[in-house]
Design an enzyme around this catalytic site. Structure first.
Site, short mmCIF file in Angstrom:
data_model
loop_
_atom_site.label_atom_id
_atom_site.label_comp_id
_atom_site.label_asym_id
_atom_site.label_seq_id
_atom_site.Cartn_x
_atom_site.Cartn_y
_atom_site.Cartn_z
N MET A 1 0.85 -1.19 0.00
CA MET A 1 0.00 0.00 0.00
C MET A 1 0.87 1.23 0.00
O MET A 1 1.93 1.26 0.60
CB MET A 1 -0.81 0.02 1.27
CG MET A 1 -1.43 1.37 1.52
SD MET A 1 -3.13 1.25 1.64
CE MET A 1 -3.31 0.08 2.93
N CYS A 2 0.40 2.21 -0.68
CA CYS A 2 1.19 3.42 -0.76
C CYS A 2 0.26 4.62 -0.67
O CYS A 2 -0.94 4.50 -0.80
CB CYS A 2 1.93 3.47 -2.09
SG CYS A 2 2.97 2.03 -2.34
#
Ligand SMILES: *[C@@H]1O[C@H](CO)[C@@H](O)[C@H](O)[C@H]1NC(C)=O
Ligand SMILES: *[C@@H]1O[C@H](CO)[C@@H](O)[C@H](O)[C@H]1NC(C)=O
Ligand SMILES: *[C@@H]1O[C@H](CO)[C@@H](O)[C@H](O)[C@H]1NC(C)=O
Length: 611
Positions: A1-2
């Site tokens: 996830m970013c």
């Protein structure tokens, strides 16, 4: 996830970004932050990416390829495009995009990916900016257009400001993929969003020409459907809309809510096949989501034997129990699994009258009274319903696998902590959603996903913080298998046809109702939410089944809703948890009890308005 962010300015003005938003993005991607600015003929784009490292080598973002294209990727490729365990999916995806020229090529790469995603891609040849969210909207993406400076912002998470002037954050609708012709936009001085919709996405309610969609387009921008008629093929098969023949309605007329009856149902051959196929497909979805996780730094503070790489939002209800039982199959036996269980402090002892009423009610429903936790006398201030069913679930899991260490993390939240964290963090994460229900669930999920609480080890209670980067959640099971009481209402009123319509509508709106919000809230802890029940293969399998195999709402509560899932739980060797009726998180964790009892779940939440 970013955390991904892109600020597109159609003027040479100084690019200025919101510092609070930047701070929130960094919390989502604590492992590496980087900026990149692209200057076109008369536009500029500021890309800012914040990476949470999940697999392969740490891949810095934004990714700039040899041709000058820029990719920001907040996603996971679980299938569709081959990614070897040691590879980073960001690099793989970027290489694929680099080889694309026409829109149809880009759409074809996107539609082969199985897994959650939100992305922004600058295609240098032709000056295009692409962005969008996956079919279900499992990753958040927000947008806002500032007409004064002619600037469009895209971001994974924003900020809530009580005194906002005109321009407002909205969720990018997960109806398809968007493209902006940057040259045309600079010439015109405003942004035209070209939409390439998902085929059969979101039912009719939220299609790319519906009012709901148009209301989500930032003011100052226009959305158009490309005349070429290009679409993204749906990654899942359509919902089976068969209606049973009349006699089908009363197949199991004498069932009661107890484990033996589920065993009887299970014994019928036909259901047994479906149960086994469902186990296979959910098990595979869980496997893909718990494997190839990054190794942690060995000398991090908690002792190695405490370190889990996977945690589960855990109420002890059937959805989370099945995820735990299946995760157990794929996580090495010596590694613990964290079960995150959140409770909000009960304000006052239960009133006599209320208890008396409940006892009376349950006399007519002996089945419910047997269910653990539903109406058991409470003892401590944190012994909320989900805590009690959670403990019971823990016992079942221990019986299932005695080798495994299950860390049952009791996350206790007081009114003071709740108010403080809502004001400081959670109100920003839930934004732009704003109802009482968003507040309750947003807060409950935020505290749960923080993974900070107490565990009991050999009879000793001690503080504990989960080291897991991945959090499995059971969302999607109720929407697909008719787990909510409103499904029963709908079924009673308009039969199978009504129920099918309701289910189709709910899966179509799950992105705007839940997923964006949950992604923002969980991502804030530098952990990644994963949704096995929304795996493409799981949804396709469930969609292919006729509705009466998934739920039989002529059966009592605790059996009829999510019938197929209950049979699955039974088949996996689970006991009482298989027949727990649905309890929504805001009630199970008792957060709803803390607040104004007169407000409705759909009201705008006054606690956000005050900032
Ligand atoms: C991962 O990405 C980085 C940066 O894009 C690249 O240098 C590296 O070779 C990639 N690793 C693998 C195994 O693909
Ligand atoms: C639709 O797509 C085609 C081909 O990509 C492009 O030439 C055309 O300008 C687009 N139409 C609109 C209305 O943007
Ligand atoms: C829907 O379910 C019925 C009953 O099991 C089955 O006969 C039919 O083939 C299914 N339809 C689709 C499109 O899968």
């Amino acid at each position: 996830m970013c955390g991904i962010f892109c600020l597109l300015a159609l003027s040479p003005a100084q690019l200025e970004r919101d510092k609070t938003v930047h701070e929130h993005l960094r919390r989502r991607g604590p492992d590496l932050s980087q900026d990149l600015t692209v200057r076109g003929p008369r536009y500029q784009c500021l890309f800012s990416a914040h990476v949470l490292h999940m697999r392969g080598l740490l891949t810095p973002q934004p990714v700039l390829d040899n041709a000058g294209n820029v990719l920001e990727w907040n996603g996971e490729i679980f299938g569709g495009l081959p990614v070897r365990p040691e590879e980073n999916d960001t690099a793989v995806f970027s290489q694929r995009l680099s080889g694309c020229d026409s829109p149809s090529e880009i759409l074809s790469v996107l539609s082969t990916i199985q897994g959650p995603w939100g992305f922004v891609y600058y295609q240098k040849a032709g000056d295009y900016l692409w962005f969008g969210r996956d079919f279900f909207g499992r990753r958040s993406l927000l947008w806002m257009f500032d007409a004064v400076s002619s600037a469009l912002t895209l971001t994974s998470v924003a900020a809530h400001s009580p005194a906002s002037d005109g321009a407002a954050w909205l969720e990018v609708p997960a109806v398809g993929v968007y493209r902006i012709d940057l040259k045309a936009a600079t010439e015109a001085g405003f942004v035209t969003l070209e939409v390439y919709p998902w085929a059969h996405g979101g039912g009719d309610l939220f299609s790319s020409c519906s009012e709901a969609f148009l209301g989500s387009v930032p003011s100052g921008c226009t959305a158009v459907r490309n005349q070429s008629g290009l679409e993204l093929p749906s990654p899942v098969c359509p919902l089976n809309t068969s209606i049973p023949e009349p006699f089908k309605e009363t197949v199991y007329p004498h069932a009661h809510s107890c484990v033996n009856d589920l065993e009887q149902l299970l014994a019928t051959k036909e259901m047994n096949d479906e149960v086994n196929r469902l186990i296979d497909v959910v098990s595979e979805a869980v496997r893909r989501r718990v494997q190839s996780l990054p190794l942690r730094v060995p000398d991090e503070s908690p002792p190695l034997s405490d370190q889990a790489s996977v945690a589960i939002l855990f109420s002890g209800g059937i959805d989370s129990m099945i995820l735990a039982a299946l995760a157990d199959r794929h996580i090495p036996a010596q590694e613990p699994v964290d079960l995150l269980n959140v409770a909000f402090k009960l304000q006052e002892p239960k009133k006599q009258k209320e208890t008396a009423n409940k006892v009376k009610k349950h006399k007519n429903k002996p089945s419910d009274a047997k269910t653990p936790g539903v109406d058991t006398q409470t003892s401590g201030p944190f012994d909320v319903p989900d805590r009690i069913t959670g403990r019971a679930g823990l016992k079942e899991l221990r019986e299932l696998n005695r080798e495994r260490r299950w860390n049952f993390v009791e996350i206790d939240v007081t009114q003071e902590e709740l108010q403080k964290m809502r004001r400081e963090r959670i109100c920003h994460l839930v934004h732009p959603l704003d109802t009482v229900l968003d507040d309750s669930i947003g807060c409950a999920v935020w505290f749960a996903a923080g993974g900070k609480g107490m565990i009991t080890d050999d009879g000793e209670r001690r503080p504990f913080t989960s080291s897991a980067k991945v959090i499995l959640t059971g969302i999607g099971a109720d929407e697909q298998l008719a787990g909510y009481s409103r499904h029963r209402v709908r079924f009673t009123k308009s039969g199978h046809e009504g129920l099918i319509q309701e289910l189709a509508m709910e899966l179509g709106r799950i992105s705007s109702r839940n997923l964006g919000r949950d992604d923002r809230v969980i991502g804030d802890h530098g952990r990644e939410a994963r949704f096995p029940y929304l795996d493409e293969n799981v949804v396709s399998y469930l969609n292919s089944l006729p509705v009466w195999d998934k739920a039989d709402l002529t059966l009592p509560r605790g059996v009829g809703e999510k019938l197929l899932l209950r049979l699955t739980a039974k088949q996996l060797g689970l006991g009482r948890s298989a027949v727990l009726p649905k309890r929504a998180m805001q009630f199970g964790s008792r957060i709803a009890k803390m607040e104004d009892k007169h407000e409705k779940a759909s009201d705008k939440c006054a606690r956000f308005l005050s900032g």
